[in-house]
Design a protein around this motif. Structure first.
Motif, PDB file in Angstrom:
ATOM      1  N   GLY A  35       0.829  -1.191   0.000  1.00  0.00           N
ATOM      2  CA  GLY A  35       0.000   0.000   0.000  1.00  0.00           C
ATOM      3  C   GLY A  35       0.866   1.244   0.000  1.00  0.00           C
ATOM      4  O   GLY A  35       1.959   1.238   0.542  1.00  0.00           O
ATOM      5  N   VAL A  36       0.365   2.279  -0.620  1.00  0.00           N
ATOM      6  CA  VAL A  36       1.087   3.550  -0.659  1.00  0.00           C
ATOM      7  C   VAL A  36       0.088   4.676  -0.405  1.00  0.00           C
ATOM      8  O   VAL A  36      -0.997   4.696  -1.001  1.00  0.00           O
ATOM      9  CB  VAL A  36       1.768   3.778  -2.037  1.00  0.00           C
ATOM     10  N   ARG A  37       0.443   5.559   0.500  1.00  0.00           N
ATOM     11  CA  ARG A  37      -0.357   6.769   0.703  1.00  0.00           C
ATOM     12  C   ARG A  37       0.572   7.955   0.508  1.00  0.00           C
ATOM     13  O   ARG A  37       1.676   7.973   1.045  1.00  0.00           O
ATOM     14  CB  ARG A  37      -0.931   6.828   2.128  1.00  0.00           C
ATOM     15  N   GLN A  38       0.114   8.910  -0.265  1.00  0.00           N
ATOM     16  CA  GLN A  38       0.950  10.086  -0.469  1.00  0.00           C
ATOM     17  C   GLN A  38       0.325  11.316   0.165  1.00  0.00           C
ATOM     18  O   GLN A  38      -0.878  11.551   0.034  1.00  0.00           O
ATOM     19  CB  GLN A  38       1.175  10.315  -1.977  1.00  0.00           C
ATOM     20  N   GLY A  39       1.128  12.057   0.856  1.00  0.00           N
ATOM     21  CA  GLY A  39       0.656  13.290   1.470  1.00  0.00           C
ATOM     22  C   GLY A  39       1.642  14.403   1.234  1.00  0.00           C
ATOM     23  O   GLY A  39       2.558  14.270   0.434  1.00  0.00           O
ATOM     24  N   LYS A  40       1.438  15.491   1.941  1.00  0.00           N
ATOM     25  CA  LYS A  40       2.375  16.598   1.748  1.00  0.00           C
ATOM     26  C   LYS A  40       2.962  17.025   3.076  1.00  0.00           C
ATOM     27  O   LYS A  40       2.378  16.813   4.143  1.00  0.00           O
ATOM     28  CB  LYS A  40       1.700  17.772   1.038  1.00  0.00           C
ATOM     29  N   VAL A  41       4.136  17.591   2.979  1.00  0.00           N
ATOM     30  CA  VAL A  41       4.810  18.102   4.164  1.00  0.00           C
ATOM     31  C   VAL A  41       5.147  19.562   3.906  1.00  0.00           C
ATOM     32  O   VAL A  41       5.594  19.928   2.816  1.00  0.00           O
ATOM     33  CB  VAL A  41       6.055  17.240   4.502  1.00  0.00           C
ATOM     34  N   ILE A  42       4.845  20.385   4.881  1.00  0.00           N
ATOM     35  CA  ILE A  42       5.056  21.828   4.744  1.00  0.00           C
ATOM     36  C   ILE A  42       5.991  22.270   5.859  1.00  0.00           C
ATOM     37  O   ILE A  42       5.659  22.106   7.043  1.00  0.00           O
ATOM     38  CB  ILE A  42       3.710  22.580   4.812  1.00  0.00           C
ATOM     39  N   GLU A  43       7.152  22.759   5.490  1.00  0.00           N
ATOM     40  CA  GLU A  43       8.105  23.242   6.482  1.00  0.00           C
ATOM     41  C   GLU A  43       8.014  24.750   6.564  1.00  0.00           C
ATOM     42  O   GLU A  43       8.195  25.453   5.557  1.00  0.00           O
ATOM     43  CB  GLU A  43       9.525  22.806   6.101  1.00  0.00           C
ATOM     44  N   LEU A  44       7.720  25.234   7.747  1.00  0.00           N
ATOM     45  CA  LEU A  44       7.516  26.669   7.964  1.00  0.00           C
ATOM     46  C   LEU A  44       8.679  27.239   8.754  1.00  0.00           C
ATOM     47  O   LEU A  44       9.103  26.664   9.757  1.00  0.00           O
ATOM     48  CB  LEU A  44       6.220  26.899   8.749  1.00  0.00           C
ATOM     49  N   GLU A  45       9.176  28.360   8.282  1.00  0.00           N
ATOM     50  CA  GLU A  45      10.177  29.117   9.033  1.00  0.00           C
ATOM     51  C   GLU A  45       9.418  30.277   9.673  1.00  0.00           C
ATOM     52  O   GLU A  45       8.888  31.138   8.969  1.00  0.00           O
ATOM     53  CB  GLU A  45      11.263  29.612   8.064  1.00  0.00           C
ATOM     54  N   LEU A  46       9.354  30.274  11.003  1.00  0.00           N
ATOM     55  CA  LEU A  46       8.448  31.199  11.703  1.00  0.00           C
ATOM     56  C   LEU A  46       9.219  32.173  12.570  1.00  0.00           C
ATOM     57  O   LEU A  46      10.344  31.896  13.004  1.00  0.00           O
ATOM     58  CB  LEU A  46       7.492  30.394  12.593  1.00  0.00           C
ATOM     59  N   ALA A  47       8.581  33.314  12.840  1.00  0.00           N
ATOM     60  CA  ALA A  47       9.171  34.277  13.763  1.00  0.00           C
ATOM     61  C   ALA A  47       9.276  33.636  15.146  1.00  0.00           C
ATOM     62  O   ALA A  47       8.414  32.832  15.533  1.00  0.00           O
ATOM     63  CB  ALA A  47       8.304  35.525  13.818  1.00  0.00           C
ATOM     64  N   PRO A  48      10.331  33.990  15.884  1.00  0.00           N
ATOM     65  CA  PRO A  48      10.487  33.423  17.232  1.00  0.00           C
ATOM     66  C   PRO A  48       9.245  33.700  18.083  1.00  0.00           C
ATOM     67  O   PRO A  48       8.657  34.774  17.986  1.00  0.00           O
ATOM     68  CB  PRO A  48      11.705  34.165  17.787  1.00  0.00           C
ATOM     69  N   GLY A  49       8.858  32.736  18.873  1.00  0.00           N
ATOM     70  CA  GLY A  49       7.719  32.910  19.769  1.00  0.00           C
ATOM     71  C   GLY A  49       6.394  32.475  19.186  1.00  0.00           C
ATOM     72  O   GLY A  49       5.374  32.510  19.875  1.00  0.00           O
ATOM     73  N   THR A  50       6.387  32.080  17.917  1.00  0.00           N
ATOM     74  CA  THR A  50       5.137  31.582  17.334  1.00  0.00           C
ATOM     75  C   THR A  50       4.743  30.284  18.041  1.00  0.00           C
ATOM     76  O   THR A  50       5.582  29.406  18.238  1.00  0.00           O
ATOM     77  CB  THR A  50       5.318  31.316  15.831  1.00  0.00           C
ATOM     78  N   THR A  51       3.497  30.187  18.429  1.00  0.00           N
ATOM     79  CA  THR A  51       3.072  29.022  19.204  1.00  0.00           C
ATOM     80  C   THR A  51       2.534  27.917  18.295  1.00  0.00           C
ATOM     81  O   THR A  51       2.173  28.154  17.148  1.00  0.00           O
ATOM     82  CB  THR A  51       1.968  29.400  20.201  1.00  0.00           C
ATOM     83  N   GLU A  52       2.485  26.727  18.868  1.00  0.00           N
ATOM     84  CA  GLU A  52       1.912  25.591  18.128  1.00  0.00           C
ATOM     85  C   GLU A  52       0.448  25.859  17.804  1.00  0.00           C
ATOM     86  O   GLU A  52      -0.045  25.454  16.756  1.00  0.00           O
ATOM     87  CB  GLU A  52       2.059  24.315  18.976  1.00  0.00           C
ATOM     88  N   ASP A  53      -0.243  26.560  18.710  1.00  0.00           N
ATOM     89  CA  ASP A  53      -1.645  26.921  18.458  1.00  0.00           C
ATOM     90  C   ASP A  53      -1.802  27.697  17.155  1.00  0.00           C
ATOM     91  O   ASP A  53      -2.759  27.469  16.399  1.00  0.00           O
ATOM     92  CB  ASP A  53      -2.175  27.790  19.610  1.00  0.00           C
ATOM     93  N   THR A  54      -0.881  28.607  16.903  1.00  0.00           N
ATOM     94  CA  THR A  54      -0.935  29.401  15.671  1.00  0.00           C
ATOM     95  C   THR A  54      -0.781  28.495  14.458  1.00  0.00           C
ATOM     96  O   THR A  54      -1.497  28.649  13.458  1.00  0.00           O
ATOM     97  CB  THR A  54       0.186  30.464  15.684  1.00  0.00           C
ATOM     98  N   VAL A  55       0.132  27.541  14.557  1.00  0.00           N
ATOM     99  CA  VAL A  55       0.346  26.630  13.420  1.00  0.00           C
ATOM    100  C   VAL A  55      -0.897  25.762  13.214  1.00  0.00           C
ATOM    101  O   VAL A  55      -1.289  25.492  12.071  1.00  0.00           O
ATOM    102  CB  VAL A  55       1.611  25.769  13.649  1.00  0.00           C
TER     103      VAL A  55
END
Lengths: 76, 76
Positions: A35-55
């Motif tokens: 089986g194969v499932r394909q998805g996407k990965v998005i790497e974000l470069e964020l300002a310091p202090g950005t919270t996981e909630d924001t992401v």
């Protein structure tokens, strides 16, 4: 700081892209690909202090279609 | 057994998809997104005993375009 978001189609949602990869691997002689499932990965470069909630909000509003896709957020 | 392959554009290769996401996040009011790179993740369900070498071959032959993309294989 960096965050990585992985977006995959939910189980049960047909994944034609993954199926195409599975067939192609078979054609190339790779046996045993069940089986194969394909998805996407998005790497974000964020300002310091950005919270996981924001992401998570970014995922809900833009990065994932939550009707058919699930997402995972990794900070760091 | 499972394997996960992550394929990203190499540094220096223009990533219009990532740029589009960055702009869209800005339009939605998410400040401080300094960079976005988008790649793909391929989850493989493999026959038991498949080695990491085999998965690396899959990457070299099909899953990644090694001229412009780098890949990472995680087994388990």
């Amino acid at each position: 700081m960096k965050a990585r978001v992985t977006v995959m189609l939910k189980n049960g949602v047909l994944d034609p892209q993954g199926e195409a990869v599975r067939h192609a691997l078979g054609s190339l002689g790779f046996d045993g690909v069940e089986g194969v499932r394909q998805g996407k990965v998005i790497e974000l470069e964020l300002a310091p202090g950005t919270t996981e909630d924001t992401v998570v909000q970014m995922c809900e509003k833009l990065l994932a279609n939550t009707v058919i896709e699930s997402y995972r957020v990794e900070m760091g």
